[in-house]
Design a protein around this motif. Structure first.
Motif, short mmCIF file in Angstrom:
data_model
loop_
_atom_site.label_atom_id
_atom_site.label_comp_id
_atom_site.label_asym_id
_atom_site.label_seq_id
_atom_site.Cartn_x
_atom_site.Cartn_y
_atom_site.Cartn_z
N ILE A 29 0.84 -1.20 0.00
CA ILE A 29 0.00 0.00 0.00
C ILE A 29 0.88 1.25 0.00
O ILE A 29 0.49 2.29 -0.56
N GLU A 30 2.09 1.15 0.57
CA GLU A 30 3.00 2.29 0.57
C GLU A 30 3.46 2.60 -0.85
O GLU A 30 3.50 3.77 -1.26
N GLU A 31 3.79 1.55 -1.62
CA GLU A 31 4.21 1.78 -3.01
C GLU A 31 3.04 2.29 -3.85
O GLU A 31 3.21 3.16 -4.71
N LEU A 32 1.85 1.77 -3.57
CA LEU A 32 0.68 2.23 -4.32
C LEU A 32 0.45 3.73 -4.11
O LEU A 32 0.12 4.45 -5.05
N ALA A 33 0.63 4.19 -2.88
CA ALA A 33 0.42 5.61 -2.58
C ALA A 33 1.41 6.50 -3.34
O ALA A 33 1.12 7.67 -3.58
N GLU A 34 2.57 5.95 -3.70
CA GLU A 34 3.57 6.72 -4.43
C GLU A 34 3.43 6.57 -5.95
O GLU A 34 4.11 7.27 -6.70
N SER A 35 2.54 5.70 -6.39
CA SER A 35 2.42 5.41 -7.82
C SER A 35 1.57 6.45 -8.53
O SER A 35 0.69 7.08 -7.94
N LYS A 36 1.83 6.59 -9.83
CA LYS A 36 0.98 7.43 -10.67
C LYS A 36 -0.17 6.56 -11.15
O LYS A 36 0.04 5.58 -11.86
N GLN A 64 -11.95 -0.09 -0.36
CA GLN A 64 -11.03 -0.99 0.33
C GLN A 64 -9.61 -0.44 0.31
O GLN A 64 -8.89 -0.48 1.32
N ILE A 65 -9.21 0.06 -0.86
CA ILE A 65 -7.87 0.66 -0.99
C ILE A 65 -7.73 1.86 -0.07
O ILE A 65 -6.73 2.03 0.64
N ALA A 81 -5.10 2.53 3.07
CA ALA A 81 -4.20 3.67 3.09
C ALA A 81 -4.38 4.49 4.36
O ALA A 81 -3.39 4.93 4.99
N ARG A 82 -5.61 4.69 4.79
CA ARG A 82 -5.88 5.47 6.01
C ARG A 82 -5.27 4.82 7.24
O ARG A 82 -4.77 5.50 8.13
N LYS A 131 -2.26 8.66 1.71
CA LYS A 131 -3.29 9.15 0.81
C LYS A 131 -3.12 8.53 -0.57
O LYS A 131 -1.98 8.33 -1.02
N ILE A 132 -4.23 8.23 -1.21
CA ILE A 132 -4.22 7.74 -2.58
C ILE A 132 -4.84 8.81 -3.46
O ILE A 132 -6.03 9.13 -3.32
#
Length: 310
Positions: free
Chosen positions: A181-188, A205-206, A210-211, A216-217
């Motif tokens: 989830i950390e990598e997802l938050a940094e993804s474009k 769910q995502i 993240a919360r 943040k997403i």
């Protein structure tokens, strides 16, 4: 107490005489009089003041009439429903499906249904699960297939199966393994179902994950259709996440790689209808066909409850 007694009572109440009631019910005046007398004996209340040319309903009759009418009407509706179920010679089917239902082999659902029941009118909507749930809860449509979770109260929910959600990208090397989830938050990201936004069940769910991590997403691009999002992913513009049904579909771009989430993420597909609501025979049949189509395509491990849709 019998239905025949209630029908005799209602006819006499409506028409004001045993003779008129008998004519309506295609029986004799003596039979109507006898049926009502038995009903009065059982209830221990007089229902009509006899005498003169017109029957006068008593207070007890006025009180009984509403309930008697409900009982007889309910029974008659049940009989008609059973007749319609066996023939489906008419009626209307209102049903909602997942926006990307074609990826679950639901594209020809209406065609197959109409071929079997050509006299039934069909109103089929393909929307985000949130909108389908809202439409069912409001009575706009009778039932539908959705992805859980949804916030709508008053729904009867029957989970069918779960489908794993994958992160998909044309630029991220799959050898890096599952995505956190950390990598997802940094993804474009490019996210679809823009109208539903963060009310969308998969996004919810995502967002919750993240919360919990204080993250943040924030998507760089939002579009309405999943195929548009996949086109942007294939072009290397951004990444997204989609269920297994889309990843394994014939139209999935070959240059896109799919990896699971480090903490596996699933869409749960469910059939919903209003709590306590009666499904018309046509919609019940459509729901059965849709559920069987879905369950025939999933692997045993995905199946949550392989029960007959009633």
């Amino acid at each position: 107490m019998t239905l025949a007694q209630l029908r005799a009572f209602l006819a006499a109440y409506e028409l004001g005489s045993f003779t008129a009631a008998a004519k309506k019910l295609e029986t004799s005046q003596a039979s109507v009089s006898e049926l009502i007398s038995r009903l009065e004996h059982e209830l221990e209340h007089s229902l009509f003041i006899r005498g003169g040319r017109q029957l006068i309903p008593t207070t007890a009759a006025v009180e009984l009439q509403v309930h008697a009418l409900q009982s007889v009407t309910s029974f008659d509706n049940g009989v008609e429903a059973l007749k319609a179920m066996s023939s489906l010679e008419g009626g209307v089917c209102t049903f909602g499906v997942l926006r990307y239902g074609a990826h679950y082999d639901l594209a020809d659902l209406v065609q197959r249904f109409h071929r079997r029941y050509p006299k039934v009118k069909v109103h089929l909507v393909g929307l985000n699960s949130v909108t389908v749930a809202e439409s069912v809860a409001s009575g706009e449509i009778e039932a539908g297939l959705i992805v859980l979770p949804v916030a709508e109260a008053g729904l009867q929910v029957r989970p069918l199966f779960r489908d794993e959600v994958f992160y998909v990208s044309a630029t991220r090397n799959p050898s890096r393994g599952p995505i956190t989830i950390e990598e997802l938050a940094e993804s474009k990201l490019v996210l679809y179902d823009a109208f539903a936004g963060w009310r969308d069940p998969t996004r919810r769910q995502i967002l919750e994950r993240a919360r919990l991590k204080g993250l943040k997403i924030e998507p760089a691009i939002e579009v309405e259709h999943v195929d548009t999002a996949l086109g942007l992913v294939a072009a290397g513009a951004a990444d997204t996440f989609v269920p297994q049904a889309i990843v394994s579909g014939p139209g999935f771009p070959r240059n896109i790689h799919a990896v699971p989430f480090a903490e596996p993420l699933y869409d749960t597909i469910a059939l919903v209808q209003r709590e306590g609501a009666y499904l018309s025979p046509a919609t019940r049949k459509m729901a059965q066909m849709a559920a069987r189509t879905l369950l025939s395509k999933v692997a045993p491990g995905q199946d949550i409850r392989r029960a007959t849709v009633k």
